[in-house]
Design a protein around this motif. Structure first.
Motif, PDB file in Angstrom:
ATOM      1  N   THR A 169     -13.424   1.114  -2.355  1.00 13.12           N
ATOM      2  CA  THR A 169     -12.400   0.150  -1.185  1.00 13.12           C
ATOM      3  C   THR A 169     -13.184  -1.035  -0.668  1.00 13.12           C
ATOM      4  O   THR A 169     -14.649  -1.111  -0.979  1.00 13.12           O
ATOM      5  N   ARG A 170     -12.673  -2.017  -0.146  1.00 11.33           N
ATOM      6  CA  ARG A 170     -13.207  -3.202   0.456  1.00 11.33           C
ATOM      7  C   ARG A 170     -12.202  -3.519   1.694  1.00 11.33           C
ATOM      8  O   ARG A 170     -11.024  -3.424   1.514  1.00 11.33           O
ATOM      9  N   ARG A 171     -13.159  -3.854   2.728  1.00 11.39           N
ATOM     10  CA  ARG A 171     -12.483  -4.566   4.033  1.00 11.39           C
ATOM     11  C   ARG A 171     -12.140  -6.200   3.364  1.00 11.39           C
ATOM     12  O   ARG A 171     -13.395  -6.714   3.667  1.00 11.39           O
ATOM     13  N   LEU A 172     -10.973  -6.771   3.255  1.00 15.46           N
ATOM     14  CA  LEU A 172     -10.850  -8.240   3.141  1.00 15.46           C
ATOM     15  C   LEU A 172     -10.777  -8.744   4.291  1.00 15.46           C
ATOM     16  O   LEU A 172     -10.971  -9.923   4.307  1.00 15.46           O
ATOM     17  N   ALA A 173     -10.226  -8.092   5.495  1.00 20.51           N
ATOM     18  CA  ALA A 173     -10.153  -8.854   6.528  1.00 20.51           C
ATOM     19  C   ALA A 173     -10.107  -7.795   7.744  1.00 20.51           C
ATOM     20  O   ALA A 173      -9.520  -6.549   7.178  1.00 20.51           O
ATOM     21  N   ASP A 174      -9.713  -8.133   8.923  1.00 15.13           N
ATOM     22  CA  ASP A 174      -9.670  -6.979  10.057  1.00 15.13           C
ATOM     23  C   ASP A 174      -8.458  -5.968   9.493  1.00 15.13           C
ATOM     24  O   ASP A 174      -8.482  -4.713   9.730  1.00 15.13           O
ATOM     25  N   ASP A 175      -7.314  -6.647   9.206  1.00 11.22           N
ATOM     26  CA  ASP A 175      -6.086  -6.029   8.790  1.00 11.22           C
ATOM     27  C   ASP A 175      -5.569  -5.879   7.574  1.00 11.22           C
ATOM     28  O   ASP A 175      -4.562  -5.794   7.139  1.00 11.22           O
ATOM     29  N   VAL A 176      -6.767  -6.042   6.600  1.00 10.12           N
ATOM     30  CA  VAL A 176      -6.275  -5.914   5.142  1.00 10.12           C
ATOM     31  C   VAL A 176      -7.349  -4.963   4.493  1.00 10.12           C
ATOM     32  O   VAL A 176      -8.746  -5.355   4.607  1.00 10.12           O
ATOM     33  N   VAL A 177      -6.986  -3.905   3.645  1.00 19.20           N
ATOM     34  CA  VAL A 177      -7.711  -3.210   3.063  1.00 19.20           C
ATOM     35  C   VAL A 177      -7.514  -2.826   1.508  1.00 19.20           C
ATOM     36  O   VAL A 177      -6.192  -2.826   1.138  1.00 19.20           O
ATOM     37  N   LEU A 178      -8.560  -3.044   0.565  1.00 17.00           N
ATOM     38  CA  LEU A 178      -8.168  -3.204  -0.927  1.00 17.00           C
ATOM     39  C   LEU A 178      -8.629  -1.535  -1.422  1.00 17.00           C
ATOM     40  O   LEU A 178      -9.615  -1.330  -0.791  1.00 17.00           O
ATOM     41  N   GLY A 179      -8.045  -1.212  -2.065  1.00 15.93           N
ATOM     42  CA  GLY A 179      -8.402   0.261  -2.583  1.00 15.93           C
ATOM     43  C   GLY A 179      -7.771   0.239  -4.082  1.00 15.93           C
ATOM     44  O   GLY A 179      -7.071  -0.392  -4.722  1.00 15.93           O
ATOM     45  N   TYR A 180      -9.080   0.922  -4.984  1.00 14.36           N
ATOM     46  CA  TYR A 180      -8.892   1.044  -6.399  1.00 14.36           C
ATOM     47  C   TYR A 180      -9.075   2.621  -6.370  1.00 14.36           C
ATOM     48  O   TYR A 180      -9.763   3.315  -6.138  1.00 14.36           O
ATOM     49  N   LEU A 181      -8.125   3.100  -7.339  1.00 16.00           N
ATOM     50  CA  LEU A 181      -7.869   4.660  -7.195  1.00 16.00           C
ATOM     51  C   LEU A 181      -7.778   4.887  -8.776  1.00 16.00           C
ATOM     52  O   LEU A 181      -7.196   4.110  -9.773  1.00 16.00           O
ATOM     53  N   GLU A 182      -8.016   6.187  -8.984  1.00 14.07           N
ATOM     54  CA  GLU A 182      -7.385   6.700 -10.315  1.00 14.07           C
ATOM     55  C   GLU A 182      -6.381   8.002  -9.954  1.00 14.07           C
ATOM     56  O   GLU A 182      -6.274   8.755  -8.950  1.00 14.07           O
ATOM     57  N   VAL A 183      -5.156   7.766 -10.467  1.00 12.28           N
ATOM     58  CA  VAL A 183      -3.825   8.637 -10.014  1.00 12.28           C
ATOM     59  C   VAL A 183      -3.516   9.304 -11.175  1.00 12.28           C
ATOM     60  O   VAL A 183      -3.478   8.759 -12.380  1.00 12.28           O
ATOM     61  N   GLU A 184      -3.217  10.596 -11.108  1.00 10.99           N
ATOM     62  CA  GLU A 184      -2.583  11.388 -12.165  1.00 10.99           C
ATOM     63  C   GLU A 184      -1.359  11.813 -11.779  1.00 10.99           C
ATOM     64  O   GLU A 184      -0.970  12.447 -10.540  1.00 10.99           O
ATOM     65  N   PHE A 185      -0.157  11.230 -12.424  1.00 12.99           N
ATOM     66  CA  PHE A 185       1.218  11.673 -12.078  1.00 12.99           C
ATOM     67  C   PHE A 185       1.648  12.782 -12.975  1.00 12.99           C
ATOM     68  O   PHE A 185       1.197  12.968 -14.399  1.00 12.99           O
ATOM     69  N   GLY A 186       1.894  14.068 -12.698  1.00 12.32           N
ATOM     70  CA  GLY A 186       2.309  15.159 -13.185  1.00 12.32           C
ATOM     71  C   GLY A 186       3.800  15.423 -13.330  1.00 12.32           C
ATOM     72  O   GLY A 186       4.561  15.087 -12.497  1.00 12.32           O
ATOM     73  N   PHE A 187       4.225  15.874 -14.394  1.00 10.24           N
ATOM     74  CA  PHE A 187       5.540  16.231 -14.964  1.00 10.24           C
ATOM     75  C   PHE A 187       5.761  17.757 -15.202  1.00 10.24           C
ATOM     76  O   PHE A 187       5.020  18.198 -15.378  1.00 10.24           O
ATOM     77  N   THR A 188       6.959  18.164 -14.804  1.00 10.35           N
ATOM     78  CA  THR A 188       7.423  19.603 -15.401  1.00 10.35           C
ATOM     79  C   THR A 188       7.589  19.770 -16.838  1.00 10.35           C
ATOM     80  O   THR A 188       7.424  20.821 -17.235  1.00 10.35           O
TER      81      THR A 188
END
Length: 119
Positions: free
Chosen positions: A69-88
């Motif tokens: 995460t990084r706070r780029l400005a008072d009203d702006v936040v950057l996030g880097y994530l790993e996401v897993e999308f699950g399916f049936t």
């Protein structure tokens, strides 16, 4: 509020809407002018986000882990994530997700969403 908590608040709303297959509710997590890049050509705005998630299969789920995460400005936040999308009906799809959140009217929304597939 710490950056990770800001991300969790917004991404938990996003995840719940994805899991419930409610495309308009997913889109409400984004700014009106959000740049959205899923695994298809990009779109701008909530209508494109809603259309993207409306086209996803029933039973799609999302889980995520925040990596940076990084706070780029008072009203702006950057996030880097790993996401897993699950399916049936197929194996899960792991992706990287970069988001920029922007605070407007005392609420946080996604203003940039960029997915890339893991190799």
């Amino acid at each position: 509020m710490p950056e990770a908590q800001i991300l969790r608040t917004v991404l938990d709303r996003w995840r719940a809407a994805v899991d419930a297959h409610e495309p308009d509710r997913v889109a409400s997590c984004f700014t009106d002018d959000a740049i959205f890049q899923g695994l298809r050509p990009y779109t701008v705005g909530r209508d494109g986000v809603a259309a993207y998630y409306a086209a996803q299969p029933l039973g799609l789920t999302a889980s995520y882990d925040i990596r940076e995460t990084r706070r780029l400005a008072d009203d702006v936040v950057l996030g880097y994530l790993e996401v897993e999308f699950g399916f049936t009906d197929r194996p899960p799809l792991p992706v990287h997700l970069g988001v920029v959140l922007r605070r407007t009217n005392n609420d946080w929304h996604i203003s940039h969403y960029q997915v890339s597939q893991l190799p």
